[in-house]
Design a protein around this motif. Structure first.
Motif, PDB file in Angstrom:
ATOM      1  N   UNK A 208       0.817  -1.211   0.000  1.00  0.00           N
ATOM      2  CA  UNK A 208       0.000   0.000   0.000  1.00  0.00           C
ATOM      3  C   UNK A 208       0.853   1.264   0.000  1.00  0.00           C
TER       4      UNK A 208
ATOM      5  N   UNK B 188       3.094   3.628   9.329  1.00  0.00           N
ATOM      6  CA  UNK B 188       2.581   4.132  10.596  1.00  0.00           C
ATOM      7  C   UNK B 188       3.677   3.962  11.637  1.00  0.00           C
TER       8      UNK B 188
ATOM      9  N   UNK C 164     -16.111   7.250   0.675  1.00  0.00           N
ATOM     10  CA  UNK C 164     -16.438   6.807   2.016  1.00  0.00           C
ATOM     11  C   UNK C 164     -17.624   7.585   2.574  1.00  0.00           C
TER      12      UNK C 164
ATOM     13  N   UNK D 228      -8.550   0.475  -4.837  1.00  0.00           N
ATOM     14  CA  UNK D 228      -7.881   1.672  -4.366  1.00  0.00           C
ATOM     15  C   UNK D 228      -6.665   1.311  -3.520  1.00  0.00           C
ATOM     16  N   UNK D 229      -5.605   2.056  -3.700  1.00  0.00           N
ATOM     17  CA  UNK D 229      -4.367   1.815  -2.965  1.00  0.00           C
ATOM     18  C   UNK D 229      -4.060   3.027  -2.077  1.00  0.00           C
ATOM     19  N   UNK D 230      -4.085   2.879  -0.733  1.00  0.00           N
ATOM     20  CA  UNK D 230      -4.239   1.600  -0.038  1.00  0.00           C
ATOM     21  C   UNK D 230      -5.681   1.287   0.325  1.00  0.00           C
ATOM     22  N   UNK D 231      -5.923   0.047   0.608  1.00  0.00           N
ATOM     23  CA  UNK D 231      -7.167  -0.383   1.208  1.00  0.00           C
ATOM     24  C   UNK D 231      -8.073  -1.214   0.340  1.00  0.00           C
ATOM     25  N   UNK D 232      -8.000  -1.059  -0.982  1.00  0.00           N
ATOM     26  CA  UNK D 232      -8.937  -1.738  -1.874  1.00  0.00           C
ATOM     27  C   UNK D 232      -9.094  -3.217  -1.539  1.00  0.00           C
TER      28      UNK D 232
ATOM     29  N   UNK E 270      -3.823  -1.345  11.303  1.00  0.00           N
ATOM     30  CA  UNK E 270      -3.569  -0.827   9.957  1.00  0.00           C
ATOM     31  C   UNK E 270      -3.550   0.703  10.001  1.00  0.00           C
ATOM     32  N   UNK E 271      -2.754   1.275   9.122  1.00  0.00           N
ATOM     33  CA  UNK E 271      -2.638   2.732   9.104  1.00  0.00           C
ATOM     34  C   UNK E 271      -3.563   3.359   8.074  1.00  0.00           C
ATOM     35  N   UNK E 272      -4.376   2.550   7.417  1.00  0.00           N
ATOM     36  CA  UNK E 272      -5.269   3.084   6.388  1.00  0.00           C
ATOM     37  C   UNK E 272      -6.645   2.444   6.545  1.00  0.00           C
ATOM     38  N   UNK E 273      -7.594   3.027   5.846  1.00  0.00           N
ATOM     39  CA  UNK E 273      -8.964   2.521   5.882  1.00  0.00           C
ATOM     40  C   UNK E 273      -9.182   1.585   4.698  1.00  0.00           C
TER      41      UNK E 273
END
Lengths: 321, 631
Positions: free
Chosen positions: A59, A63, B1, B421-425, B475-478
């Motif tokens: 990704x 973090x 979102x 989608x990057x990131x998260x897809x 995780x650091x993303x949604x």
């Protein structure tokens, strides 16, 4: 009186010699660059602290902590997420650390500093957070809101882990504070400020959490970043050398259930296990040969095993199912 | 979102000045009509509330694009980000992605976002607009959960040459010009349309009575549309249509009220092509079409040095067949296949999506009872979507009383952004799906000079596996997950009364919608409490319109009330707005013209539809339409 001053200076010298400052200048960064784990690094050691970064190559996200020397103080937004609003490290230095701490992040202490106080460190806003609070953006509000009177704030809270427990005592530092009745007193930190953490007492690791008055259904809108430098601990460092690339070290099984096994062919060492929030779950002296660590007391989740030796440190992540 | 919501349906009909609910259904049930209009079984299926606007009606309406049309003429809740800004629909508590938008029968919403900005659709791009409320996935597929908006181009084979010009000037530097030229004969027709509009949208707004007014900045809008339609009657049975639509929109994105400055801007560029063949026999219609879209959506923010470029190309083919069986039944069969490829700075690689679907429908009708059953099976990216059925019925209880009912399963496939989608897809997402039920009781009667109509609809819908972006622990993303469930139910009421004599017509319409759309799951992030109303979904909405027509002059006043809603960060208070329109038309020989004057937000109400996005206060528009017709 002369005797008093002699004693005072001797005592001060002893104190000074007992301090270790993590200034991150041990990282050899080219100009306007940063380290965020994209090169495979899992932690950054400076002085007596370890800062972990979790980089996801799939990704391209990270973090935890990054080390930076970028100087852009004018560009807001995610394209400039590694810059301090000061444009330099504390006291004119080059390097500093940046943390993305919308979820709590942890400063780990090395073996020699564990259980001793953290004296404090320098702190300031990231460029992104500063301008977001100053002017607002498409996501977060400008502090003070549309009328300028909203009592907004952006707060960093520090708590100590000691003997595996998160202590109740905390130190708060307002990175921005618009709560005053007089708007002229409102401020957003834009210089390096010293934060004194000695009131936390003895510390095994330090939890940092961020909160903001600008919080909606999707969580905190204010960019969850700040910068730090000159983390001053009360003891000498054991070693600052990362041995991950020098020592062939593997753990198994991973994911683990009740125990973790690894071969240790090096000199004396100590293993510590931290969860993702920085809680130190156990400390175990290592024997030469095969070592087994009992994990039965640990809940399921993600962990890091950190091994300190006289020659340096190394770490591995594992999952307990 | 983001989540959204919606509003009711009955209005639609009545607000459209003439067609009644039952008028629509009766049209569907007319066999002769079916033979010339292959789509009624889809655009107005039995049990569905549908309203249709043709060119003549659209000319009398105070609206320039589809978003304004739905906002001003129906109780559909339009989530408008401000004058000239993004506008999406929310129907019956559904999200923007729960409204399907069709152009000549093919979906045109972005497969990357799963929605379409309705402010980008000028009314003059089409000759007919239909709104179906309620779920219709069995006939239309993914996204037809809240409703379906259909734009249809129609030929005029009356062997005339016509040229039409429409000009509008308005507050905030608004200028619009539209030109239309129809050429041809009884066999071949060409329709060319050019549309341009520009607005500065630099309106003033007030945050608080104690503070000075602010002027909206960075809100310029420029839009070009060019459309070319060719209709060729090959012979008595066969016709081919070709349609081309080039669209260019350049918009600045104004700052939020909590933002000092914005330098963001967005370009939307679309090229759409459609080839349509229709063969009409005595009792059947065979229709094949192939469409191609190439669309760019580029977003720039010069303050944060952000460039986000998105593009997709889509090729879609469809064939369907409709046949009358005896005098009281008809059957409809069809299949469609689409290939989409999308590029985005947010994707690691270009994403590709394949969809194939088969669908069928059967209608049975008598004078007092009509029913329709439909079925659809879709395969998306080699994954079978569960079969989607629907059933609708219409019962004429007596000469003035009618009852309609519909039940159906509906779904929405995850968007390309959800998947890639990057990131998260998350490529493993399931479709959102659920059952919807609706029932309408209505009465209608008329005399030579008086028309009266009243209707009440109740609906109930549950959507499971609704996709939400959430942050996973550690995780650091949604990332998107099928974790939400939304239960929507409500009542939609409507009345219309009109009196008409030789020179005078007085009409009054009004309605009230109650929509309860509640989350059925609790989440920490985004913060959602079980039972709470979906954001941007007013529970209460009322609407009234009074019009007085004396010979060729019409005066119309519309007033609406929208209840309070909750946004992502704030509660938005309720608001009332009123618009007034004065229109006069004249005819000279075979040519005609009209002039109109609109006062929008007559009471200068300060209000927000979307938090931190101010709407304009009172503003004015004056326009002139001229049409020259010659044999």
């Amino acid at each position: 009186m002369k005797q008093f001053f002699t004693t005072f200076f001797l005592f001060s010298a002893l104190l000074i010699s007992a301090q270790t400052i993590a200034d991150f200048e041990n990282f050899d960064l080219v100009a306007e660059s940063f380290l965020n784990g994209s090169d495979g690094t899992e932690s950054f050691e400076s002085g007596n602290i370890n800062l972990f970064v979790d980089y996801n190559p799939a990704w391209n996200s990270w973090t935890g902590f990054a080390i930076s020397n970028t100087t852009d103080t004018g560009t807001p937004g995610p394209t400039n997420q590694f810059s301090a609003i000061t444009g330099e490290g504390a006291e004119g230095s080059s390097n500093y650390a940046v943390t993305f701490a919308s979820e709590p992040s942890i400063i780990y202490l090395n073996d020699n500093a564990i259980g001793q106080p953290i004296e404090g460190f320098h702190i300031t806003n990231s460029t992104w957070a500063y301008w977001s609070m100053k002017n607002g953006d498409g996501f977060a509000k400008k502090f003070g809101g549309s009328t300028g009177d909203d009592p907004d704030w952006f707060l960093a809270t520090f708590k100590a882990y000691r003997n595996g427990l998160l202590m109740n005592d905390s130190v708060d530092f307002y990175l921005a504070d618009y709560r005053s009745q007089d708007n002229a007193d409102d401020y957003i930190i834009s210089t390096w400020e010293w934060i004194d953490l000695t009131s936390l007492g003895d510390v095994d690791s330090l939890q940092i959490s961020l909160s903001s008055s600008d919080t909606g259904n999707f969580g905190m809108n204010t960019p969850g970043y700040f910068c730090l430098d000159n983390v001053t601990t009360a003891s000498e460092p054991l070693s600052t050398k990362n041995l991950n690339n020098e020592i062939d070290f593997s753990i198994y099984p991973n994911p683990a259930t009740d125990f973790l096994i690894f071969d240790w062919k090096e000199a004396k060492g100590t293993a510590q296990i931290f969860d993702y929030q920085g809680k130190n779950w156990l400390v175990q002296e290592l024997d030469n040969g095969q070592n087994q660590i009992n994990l039965e007391a640990l809940p399921k989740g993600f962990y890091t095993i950190l091994i300190n030796t006289d020659n340096g440190f190394l770490s591995k992540k594992f999952v307990k199912n | 979102m983001k989540l959204f919501n919606n509003i009711s349906l009955f209005f639609l009909f009545f607000l459209s000045i003439s067609n009644s609910v039952f008028g629509q259904v009766d049209t569907v049930l007319n066999m002769a009509e079916i033979q010339v209009s292959a789509h009624k079984i889809r655009t107005a299926p039995i049990g569905t509330q549908a309203v249709e606007w043709n060119t003549q009606k659209l000319e009398q309406i105070n609206a320039q694009n589809v978003a304004e049309l739905l906002n001003n003429e129906t109780p559909v809740f339009i989530k408008s980000y401000g004058l000239g800004s993004l506008a999406t629909s929310s129907i019956r508590g559904g999200s923007a992605g729960h409204t399907l938008v069709l152009w000549n029968g093919l979906p045109i919403q972005s497969p990357m976002l799963g929605q379409l900005d309705l402010s980008l659709l000028p009314l003059n791009a089409t000759e007919e607009i239909t709104l179906q409320k309620g779920g219709n996935s069995a006939l239309w597929g993914s996204g037809a959960i809240g409703g379906v908006i259909s734009l249809q181009n129609q030929p005029d084979f009356s062997n005339k040459i016509s040229a039409q010009s429409g000009t509008l000037f308005g507050s905030f530097g608004t200028f619009e010009e539209q030109l239309k030229l129809n050429l041809g004969n009884e066999k071949l027709q060409s329709s060319s349309k050019v549309f341009y509009n520009h607005a500065n949208n630099d309106f003033s707004y007030s945050i608080s009575p104690s503070l000075p007014e602010k002027t909206q900045t960075n809100a310029n809008l420029s839009q070009w549309n060019y459309l070319q339609d060719i209709y060729w009657k090959i012979n008595r049975k066969n016709r081919i249509d070709a349609h081309f639509w080039r669209q260019y929109s350049k918009r600045e994105i104004p700052p939020l009220t909590t933002q000092n400055q914005s330098l963001a801007h967005q370009d939307d560029i679309a090229t759409r092509l459609l080839l349509n063949w229709q063969r009409i026999d005595n009792q059947s219609v065979l229709n094949g079409k192939i469409g191609f879209s190439d669309e760019h959506n580029n977003y720039f923010d010069d303050i944060i040095l952000l460039e986000a470029r998105n593009r997709f190309k889509s090729l879609i083919g469809e064939i369907n067949f409709q046949k009358a069986l005896r005098s009281n039944q008809k059957i409809f069969l069809g299949g469609t296949h689409s290939i989409t490829k999308a590029w985005s700075d947010g994707y690691v690689n270009p994403s590709v999506e394949n969809r194939t679907a088969l669908f069928t429908s059967y209608q049975f009708f008598q004078s007092k009872f009509q029913a329709q059953i439909s079925l659809r099976q879709e395969i998306a990216n080699d994954q079978w979507v569960p079969i989607v059925p629907s059933f609708g019925a219409n019962v004429k209880l007596n000469r003035h009383l009618n009852w309609q009912f519909k039940v159906g399963k509906n779904y929405r496939l995850p968007t390309l952004n959800d998947r890639f989608w990057n990131p998260g897809g998350n490529p493993d997402l399931l479709p959102e799906s659920g059952w919807s039920y609706e029932s309408t009781i209505s009465t209608y009667f008329n005399t030579k000079s008086l028309d009266f109509e009243i209707a009440l609809t109740g609906f109930n819908r549950t959507i499971k596996n609704q996709i939400l972006w959430i942050p996973l622990e550690g995780e650091s993303f949604w990332s998107p997950h099928n974790i939400s469930k939304v239960w929507s139910r409500g009542l939609e009421s409507y009345f219309s009364i009109s009196y008409q004599n030789e020179h005078l017509k007085i009409a009054l319409q009004g309605g009230y919608d109650f929509i309860r759309a509640s989350n059925q799951t609790s989440l920490t992030l985004p913060k959602i409490e079980k039972g709470e109303q979906v954001i941007y979904t007013p529970k209460h909405q009322t609407f009234g319109k009074f019009s007085l027509t004396w010979k060729k002059v019409q005066l119309a006043y519309r007033h609406s009330f929208t209840g309070k809603t909750s946004g992502v960060n704030e509660i938005l208070t309720s608001y009332q707005t009123g618009d007034i329109r004065l229109q006069s038309s004249t005819k000279l020989g075979s040519s005609k013209g009209s002039i109109f004057f609109n006062v929008n937000n007559l009471w200068d109400t300060p209000y927000f539809v979307i938090e931190r996005r101010p709407m304009a206060g009172r503003y004015f528009q004056i326009g002139l339409n001229i049409q020259f017709i010659s044999k």
